[in-house]
Design a protein around this motif. Structure first.
Motif, mmCIF file in Angstrom:
data_model
loop_
_atom_site.group_PDB
_atom_site.id
_atom_site.type_symbol
_atom_site.label_atom_id
_atom_site.label_comp_id
_atom_site.label_asym_id
_atom_site.label_seq_id
_atom_site.Cartn_x
_atom_site.Cartn_y
_atom_site.Cartn_z
ATOM 1 N N LEU A 185 85.356 20.419 37.564
ATOM 2 C CA LEU A 185 84.769 21.759 37.687
ATOM 3 C C LEU A 185 83.543 21.893 36.792
ATOM 4 C CD1 LEU A 185 84.848 24.685 38.705
ATOM 5 C CD2 LEU A 185 86.477 25.183 36.862
ATOM 6 N N ALA A 186 83.617 21.389 35.565
ATOM 7 C CA ALA A 186 82.463 21.451 34.667
ATOM 8 C C ALA A 186 81.293 20.650 35.224
ATOM 9 C CB ALA A 186 82.857 20.925 33.286
ATOM 10 N N SER A 187 81.572 19.508 35.840
ATOM 11 C CA SER A 187 80.498 18.714 36.452
ATOM 12 C C SER A 187 79.843 19.472 37.599
ATOM 13 C CB SER A 187 81.064 17.377 36.954
ATOM 14 O OG SER A 187 81.428 16.539 35.873
ATOM 15 N N LEU A 188 80.647 20.152 38.408
ATOM 16 C CA LEU A 188 80.091 20.941 39.505
ATOM 17 C C LEU A 188 79.173 22.044 38.983
ATOM 18 C CD1 LEU A 188 82.896 21.571 42.156
ATOM 19 C CD2 LEU A 188 80.638 20.612 42.555
ATOM 20 N N LYS A 189 79.587 22.707 37.923
ATOM 21 C CA LYS A 189 78.756 23.770 37.346
ATOM 22 C C LYS A 189 77.434 23.196 36.839
ATOM 23 C CE LYS A 189 82.607 26.789 36.018
ATOM 24 N NZ LYS A 189 83.414 27.334 34.905
ATOM 25 N N GLN A 190 77.489 22.030 36.257
ATOM 26 C CA GLN A 190 76.270 21.369 35.782
ATOM 27 C C GLN A 190 75.320 21.078 36.943
ATOM 28 O OE1 GLN A 190 77.028 17.476 34.182
ATOM 29 N NE2 GLN A 190 75.023 17.289 33.241
ATOM 30 N N LEU A 191 75.861 20.611 38.055
ATOM 31 C CA LEU A 191 75.037 20.315 39.226
ATOM 32 C C LEU A 191 74.474 21.589 39.843
ATOM 33 C CD1 LEU A 191 77.165 17.519 40.961
ATOM 34 C CD2 LEU A 191 75.096 17.232 39.572
ATOM 35 N N ALA A 192 75.287 22.632 39.922
ATOM 36 C CA ALA A 192 74.809 23.894 40.495
ATOM 37 C C ALA A 192 73.643 24.456 39.703
ATOM 38 C CB ALA A 192 75.956 24.900 40.558
ATOM 39 N N ASP A 193 73.661 24.235 38.389
ATOM 40 C CA ASP A 193 72.589 24.755 37.533
ATOM 41 C C ASP A 193 71.239 24.100 37.825
ATOM 42 O OD1 ASP A 193 74.289 26.518 36.281
ATOM 43 O OD2 ASP A 193 74.640 25.244 34.524
ATOM 44 N N LEU A 194 71.253 22.933 38.472
ATOM 45 C CA LEU A 194 69.989 22.280 38.828
ATOM 46 C C LEU A 194 69.272 23.012 39.967
ATOM 47 C CD1 LEU A 194 71.114 18.535 38.662
ATOM 48 C CD2 LEU A 194 69.606 19.717 37.054
ATOM 49 N N ASP A 195 70.015 23.816 40.717
ATOM 50 C CA ASP A 195 69.445 24.612 41.825
ATOM 51 C C ASP A 195 68.682 23.723 42.803
ATOM 52 O OD1 ASP A 195 68.792 26.854 43.328
ATOM 53 O OD2 ASP A 195 66.982 27.280 42.173
ATOM 54 N N PRO A 196 69.374 22.755 43.424
ATOM 55 C CA PRO A 196 68.678 21.826 44.310
ATOM 56 C C PRO A 196 68.213 22.488 45.607
ATOM 57 C CG PRO A 196 71.033 21.498 44.472
ATOM 58 C CD PRO A 196 70.818 22.463 43.346
ATOM 59 N N ARG A 197 67.167 21.929 46.168
ATOM 60 C CA ARG A 197 66.696 22.347 47.496
ATOM 61 C C ARG A 197 67.564 21.738 48.580
ATOM 62 N NH1 ARG A 197 63.380 20.020 51.269
ATOM 63 N NH2 ARG A 197 62.899 18.251 49.922
ATOM 64 N N LEU A 198 67.996 20.488 48.351
ATOM 65 C CA LEU A 198 68.866 19.803 49.294
ATOM 66 C C LEU A 198 69.973 19.076 48.542
ATOM 67 C CD1 LEU A 198 66.563 18.088 51.977
ATOM 68 C CD2 LEU A 198 68.219 19.913 52.364
ATOM 69 N N ILE A 199 71.191 19.166 49.076
ATOM 70 C CA ILE A 199 72.336 18.417 48.575
ATOM 71 C C ILE A 199 72.596 17.273 49.537
ATOM 72 C CG2 ILE A 199 74.818 18.491 48.133
ATOM 73 C CD1 ILE A 199 74.501 21.501 47.577
ATOM 74 N N LEU A 200 72.715 16.063 49.007
ATOM 75 C CA LEU A 200 73.011 14.876 49.818
ATOM 76 C C LEU A 200 74.401 14.385 49.424
ATOM 77 C CD1 LEU A 200 69.525 13.149 49.488
ATOM 78 C CD2 LEU A 200 70.362 14.552 51.379
ATOM 79 N N PRO A 201 75.440 14.743 50.206
ATOM 80 C CA PRO A 201 76.814 14.385 49.851
ATOM 81 C C PRO A 201 77.222 13.022 50.405
ATOM 82 C CG PRO A 201 76.845 15.806 51.759
ATOM 83 C CD PRO A 201 75.383 15.609 51.399
ATOM 84 N N SER A 202 78.307 12.499 49.896
ATOM 85 C CA SER A 202 78.796 11.199 50.358
ATOM 86 C C SER A 202 79.619 11.295 51.633
ATOM 87 C CB SER A 202 79.628 10.526 49.265
ATOM 88 O OG SER A 202 78.798 10.052 48.234
#
Length: 328
Positions: A185-202
């Motif tokens: 959950l903490a890792s997800l919050k860290q990623l969300a804070d980057l505010d990406p234009r596009l997410i590329l999931p696996s």
């Protein structure tokens, strides 16, 4: 073997290959230093290497988001063809030591061909992939060495199994401890804070609304924190479905003995305070009832779309039998 239809917002120097299970999606970064992010399952290694060669020629570097079998299965073949392999710590160190627990391959009963890590990666390290610079973002949770990759100019974020358009990565409370869900959950919050234009999931498609995808993922991840038993069940369902996918199903009368022999099921039963035999029976019953698995011609199969795997492709040694790694 063709990539999915191109997404208009993707830069021209990037080719996205959305793949069904048991392969993770593969990302090709073109340029002077062609690179792949993740290499699919070992049963499709030849397909991965041929696709990469057709689109970019020789691959200089493979970067693994983490070491699960659906992400590292083409590593050995691509490495034999000249690619270097990069992976995050602590997984890179364990691969070098030939730790028997590498890739959780034996634990999960998911085959991985032996490979070495040439480039260990640290948090915030900058890599040149293709012709662009990417930043490593350490994102433990799904595995201890899980990482994401951030391209700040285009605001592209490779998230591995941290989230997808429909899911979050399962967590292993037995191997990685009771705090693994909170770490994810903490890792997800860290990623969300980057505010990406596009997410590329696996896994799955590129989310059309990154903010909405993160909001949904954070809710799902919080449920895993709040309900440890639910997190254990979630992982068990995912692992069992994967076992069925890579084996073209398992005969119905052999499924419960197969499950009784699995270390991951024994650990799940311990965490749930039930007998392994009871958990195996309940897992099969509940997944049949939900439609996650189906009985067909006397075999249980995973219901989710997936591609077949040749049986001989599964005949690779567990990491405890891998040859010693050459010094870096």
């Amino acid at each position: 073997m063709s990539p999915q239809p191109s997404t208009p917002d993707l830069p021209s120097w990037l080719t996205w290959w959305q793949r069904p299970f048991p392969d993770a999606n593969t990302l090709l970064l073109h340029g002077r230093h062609p690179a792949l992010i993740d290499t699919g399952f070992v049963g499709h290694a030849n397909e991965t290497a041929a696709w990469a060669r057709a689109h970019a020629g020789n691959i200089d570097l493979v970067v693994n988001t983490h070491w699960h079998s659906d992400h590292v299965g083409g590593n050995a073949l691509l490495q034999a063809q000249g690619a270097a392999i990069a992976a995050g710590s602590p997984e890179a160190d364990a691969i070098t030591r030939r730790d028997p627990g590498c890739c959780a391959a034996e634990y999960l009963d998911q085959p991985v061909a032996p490979y070495t890590v040439d480039v260990p990666l640290d948090d915030r390290q900058v890599l040149r992939l293709g012709d662009a610079h990417w930043e490593v973002v350490r994102t433990p949770g799904h595995t201890p060495g899980h990482l994401a990759l951030w391209q700040p100019e285009e605001r592209l974020l490779v998230v591995g199994d941290a989230l997808s358009d429909y899911d979050v990565g399962w967590v292993n409370l037995a191997l990685d401890g009771p705090d693994a869900a909170g770490t994810a959950l903490a890792s997800l919050k860290q990623l969300a804070d980057l505010d990406p234009r596009l997410i590329l999931p696996s896994h799955g498609p590129i989310p059309t609304d990154p903010a909405a995808a993160f909001a949904a993922a954070l809710r799902r991840a919080q449920r895993l924190v709040d309900d440890p038993a639910g997190a254990v069940w979630y992982g068990a369902r995912r692992i069992f479905a994967f076992a069925l996918m890579i084996r073209d199903g398992i005969p119905a009368d052999e499924v419960e003995p197969y499950l009784h022999a699995r270390a991951w099921l024994t650990d799940a039963a311990r965490l749930l305070d039930v007998a392994p035999e009871a958990l195996a029976a309940e897992l099969v019953t509940t997944m049949l009832r939900s439609g996650a698995i189906v009985l067909r011609d006397g075999r249980l199969h995973a219901a989710v779309d997936h591609t077949s795997v040749a049986r001989e492709a599964l005949r690779v040694p567990y990491p405890r039998a891998w040859p010693a790694a050459e010094p870096r």
